[in-house]
Write a protein that holds these residues in place. Structure first.
Motif, PDB file in Angstrom:
ATOM      1  N   LEU A  81       0.868  -1.218   0.052  1.00  0.00           N
ATOM      2  CA  LEU A  81       0.039  -0.030   0.139  1.00  0.00           C
ATOM      3  C   LEU A  81       0.789   1.187   0.084  1.00  0.00           C
ATOM      4  O   LEU A  81       0.576   2.342  -0.749  1.00  0.00           O
ATOM      5  N   ILE A  82       1.902   1.454   0.755  1.00  0.00           N
ATOM      6  CA  ILE A  82       2.691   2.316   0.644  1.00  0.00           C
ATOM      7  C   ILE A  82       3.591   2.545  -0.621  1.00  0.00           C
ATOM      8  O   ILE A  82       3.594   3.740  -0.898  1.00  0.00           O
ATOM      9  N   GLY A  83       3.777   1.409  -0.940  1.00  0.00           N
ATOM     10  CA  GLY A  83       4.602   1.660  -2.282  1.00  0.00           C
ATOM     11  C   GLY A  83       3.633   2.096  -3.415  1.00  0.00           C
ATOM     12  O   GLY A  83       3.911   2.601  -4.459  1.00  0.00           O
ATOM     13  N   ALA A  84       2.236   1.679  -3.394  1.00  0.00           N
ATOM     14  CA  ALA A  84       1.225   2.150  -4.341  1.00  0.00           C
ATOM     15  C   ALA A  84       1.320   3.813  -4.284  1.00  0.00           C
ATOM     16  O   ALA A  84       1.118   4.540  -5.114  1.00  0.00           O
ATOM     17  N   VAL A  85       1.260   4.114  -2.977  1.00  0.00           N
ATOM     18  CA  VAL A  85       1.185   5.686  -2.798  1.00  0.00           C
ATOM     19  C   VAL A  85       2.407   6.372  -3.433  1.00  0.00           C
ATOM     20  O   VAL A  85       2.226   7.539  -3.981  1.00  0.00           O
ATOM     21  N   MET A 111       6.331  14.478  -6.398  1.00  0.00           N
ATOM     22  CA  MET A 111       7.691  13.724  -6.406  1.00  0.00           C
ATOM     23  C   MET A 111       8.280  13.939  -4.847  1.00  0.00           C
ATOM     24  O   MET A 111       8.674  12.597  -4.411  1.00  0.00           O
ATOM     25  N   GLY A 112       8.055  14.805  -4.207  1.00  0.00           N
ATOM     26  CA  GLY A 112       8.249  14.842  -2.664  1.00  0.00           C
ATOM     27  C   GLY A 112       7.540  13.961  -2.058  1.00  0.00           C
ATOM     28  O   GLY A 112       8.013  13.350  -1.064  1.00  0.00           O
ATOM     29  N   VAL A 116       8.806  10.572   0.505  1.00  0.00           N
ATOM     30  CA  VAL A 116       8.569  10.456   1.751  1.00  0.00           C
ATOM     31  C   VAL A 116       7.881   8.959   1.785  1.00  0.00           C
ATOM     32  O   VAL A 116       8.249   8.306   2.905  1.00  0.00           O
ATOM     33  N   ALA A 117       6.859   8.722   0.920  1.00  0.00           N
ATOM     34  CA  ALA A 117       6.338   7.236   1.089  1.00  0.00           C
ATOM     35  C   ALA A 117       7.410   6.302   0.751  1.00  0.00           C
ATOM     36  O   ALA A 117       7.294   5.070   1.766  1.00  0.00           O
ATOM     37  N   MET A 118       8.175   6.788  -0.127  1.00  0.00           N
ATOM     38  CA  MET A 118       9.199   5.389  -0.064  1.00  0.00           C
ATOM     39  C   MET A 118      10.260   5.337   1.036  1.00  0.00           C
ATOM     40  O   MET A 118      10.530   4.361   1.626  1.00  0.00           O
ATOM     41  N   LEU A 119      10.465   6.248   1.598  1.00  0.00           N
ATOM     42  CA  LEU A 119      11.330   6.346   3.075  1.00  0.00           C
ATOM     43  C   LEU A 119      10.492   5.650   4.262  1.00  0.00           C
ATOM     44  O   LEU A 119      10.911   5.179   5.138  1.00  0.00           O
ATOM     45  N   THR A 120       9.371   5.968   3.824  1.00  0.00           N
ATOM     46  CA  THR A 120       8.204   5.613   5.430  1.00  0.00           C
ATOM     47  C   THR A 120       8.443   4.046   4.957  1.00  0.00           C
ATOM     48  O   THR A 120       8.530   3.490   6.164  1.00  0.00           O
ATOM     49  N   ALA A 121       8.302   3.491   3.964  1.00  0.00           N
ATOM     50  CA  ALA A 121       7.982   2.164   3.724  1.00  0.00           C
ATOM     51  C   ALA A 121       9.294   1.466   4.366  1.00  0.00           C
ATOM     52  O   ALA A 121       9.359   0.474   5.007  1.00  0.00           O
ATOM     53  N   PHE A 122      10.797   2.132   3.871  1.00  0.00           N
ATOM     54  CA  PHE A 122      11.984   1.539   4.376  1.00  0.00           C
ATOM     55  C   PHE A 122      11.880   1.488   5.719  1.00  0.00           C
ATOM     56  O   PHE A 122      12.340   0.477   6.564  1.00  0.00           O
ATOM     57  N   LEU A 144       8.106  10.160  11.142  1.00  0.00           N
ATOM     58  CA  LEU A 144       8.885  10.825  10.881  1.00  0.00           C
ATOM     59  C   LEU A 144       9.644  11.469   9.658  1.00  0.00           C
ATOM     60  O   LEU A 144      10.094  12.553   9.271  1.00  0.00           O
ATOM     61  N   PRO A 145       9.439  10.437   8.469  1.00  0.00           N
ATOM     62  CA  PRO A 145       9.733  10.727   7.259  1.00  0.00           C
ATOM     63  C   PRO A 145       8.940  11.821   6.624  1.00  0.00           C
ATOM     64  O   PRO A 145       9.435  12.776   5.982  1.00  0.00           O
TER      65      PRO A 145
END
Length: 177
Positions: A81-85, A111-112, A116-122, A144-145
Motif C-alpha cells: 500500500l505504501i509502495g502504491a502511494v 515527487m516529494g 517520503v512514502a518510499m522512505l516511510t516504507a523503508f 518521521l519521514p
C-alpha cells in the motif's frame, strides 16, 4: 535469515531475487531522488535526468514490492500500500511536468510525496533493525519521514513560486463566483 544484521523474512530463491532487485532499485531511488531535489537549476539537464532515473527506480520498487507482497500478503500488504502511494505520487508529479500542468505545485508535491512514502516504507520495514531507530516507538517509523519531508516539500513549492513570480488566476485554480 540475517544479512549484515538485517533480518531477511524469507529464503525462497524467487523472493530473494525480487528482494535483491528491490533493494538495488530502492538505493538508486534514494540517491537520484536526492540528486534531483538538490540540483540548483531545475530545468532540462541534470534535474531531468535524475528525475527520470528516480521515476524508473520507483517503478521497479513498486513492481518488486507488489511481487513480494503477493508472495507474503499477510506480512507485506502494508508495504504494498505504501509502495502504491509512492508510485501514484511519482506518476502524478511526472504527469504534471510532462503534460505542462500550470505551476509547479503538482510536480513538486507529487515527487516529494513519493520520496517520503518510499522512505516511510523503508523505515516501517527496517527501522526496528537499524541502530538508533531501534530505540524509537513504531509510530515514529510512520511519521518521521513526513515530519521532515513535508516542510522541505513546502519550502520547495514556495521557492518555485518566488522564482516564477506572481501567480496568475489559472495557477490559483478555480475562483469562487
Amino acid at each position: 535469515m540475517d544479512l549484515l544484521g538485517i533480518h531477511i523474512p524469507a529464503t525462497s530463491p524467487v523472493f530473494l531475487s525480487f528482494l535483491t532487485v528491490h533493494v538495488l532499485a530502492g538505493m538508486t531511488a534514494v540517491v537520484v531522488g536526492a540528486g534531483a531535489a538538490l540540483v540548483r537549476h531545475k530545468g532540462r539537464g541534470l534535474h531531468t535526468r535524475f528525475g527520470g532515473m528516480y521515476f524508473g527506480s520507483i517503478c521497479v520498487v513498486f513492481a518488486t514490492a507488489t511481487a513480494m507482497a503477493a508472495m507474503r500478503p499477510r506480512e507485506d500488504y502494508h508495504l504494498f500500500l505504501i509502495g502504491a502511494v509512492a508510485f501514484a505520487a511519482a506518476l502524478t508529479g511526472r504527469t504534471a511536468r510532462r503534460r505542462h500542468w500550470s505551476g509547479d505545485m503538482a510536480h513538486i508535491v507529487g515527487m516529494g510525496g513519493s520520496y517520503v512514502a518510499m522512505l516511510t516504507a523503508f523505515y516501517v520495514d527496517n527501522g526496528p533493525q537499524l541502530p538508533l531507530w531501534d530505540r524509537l516507538p513504531t509510530l515514529a517509523y510512520w511519521l518521521l519521514p513526513a515530519a521532515v519531508g513535508a516542510p522541505l516539500t513546502w519550502r520547495a513549492v514556495r521557492r518555485a513560486q518566488r522564482l516564477r513570480g506572481p501567480a496568475t488566476a489559472s495557477d490559483r485554480g478555480p475562483q469562487a463566483a
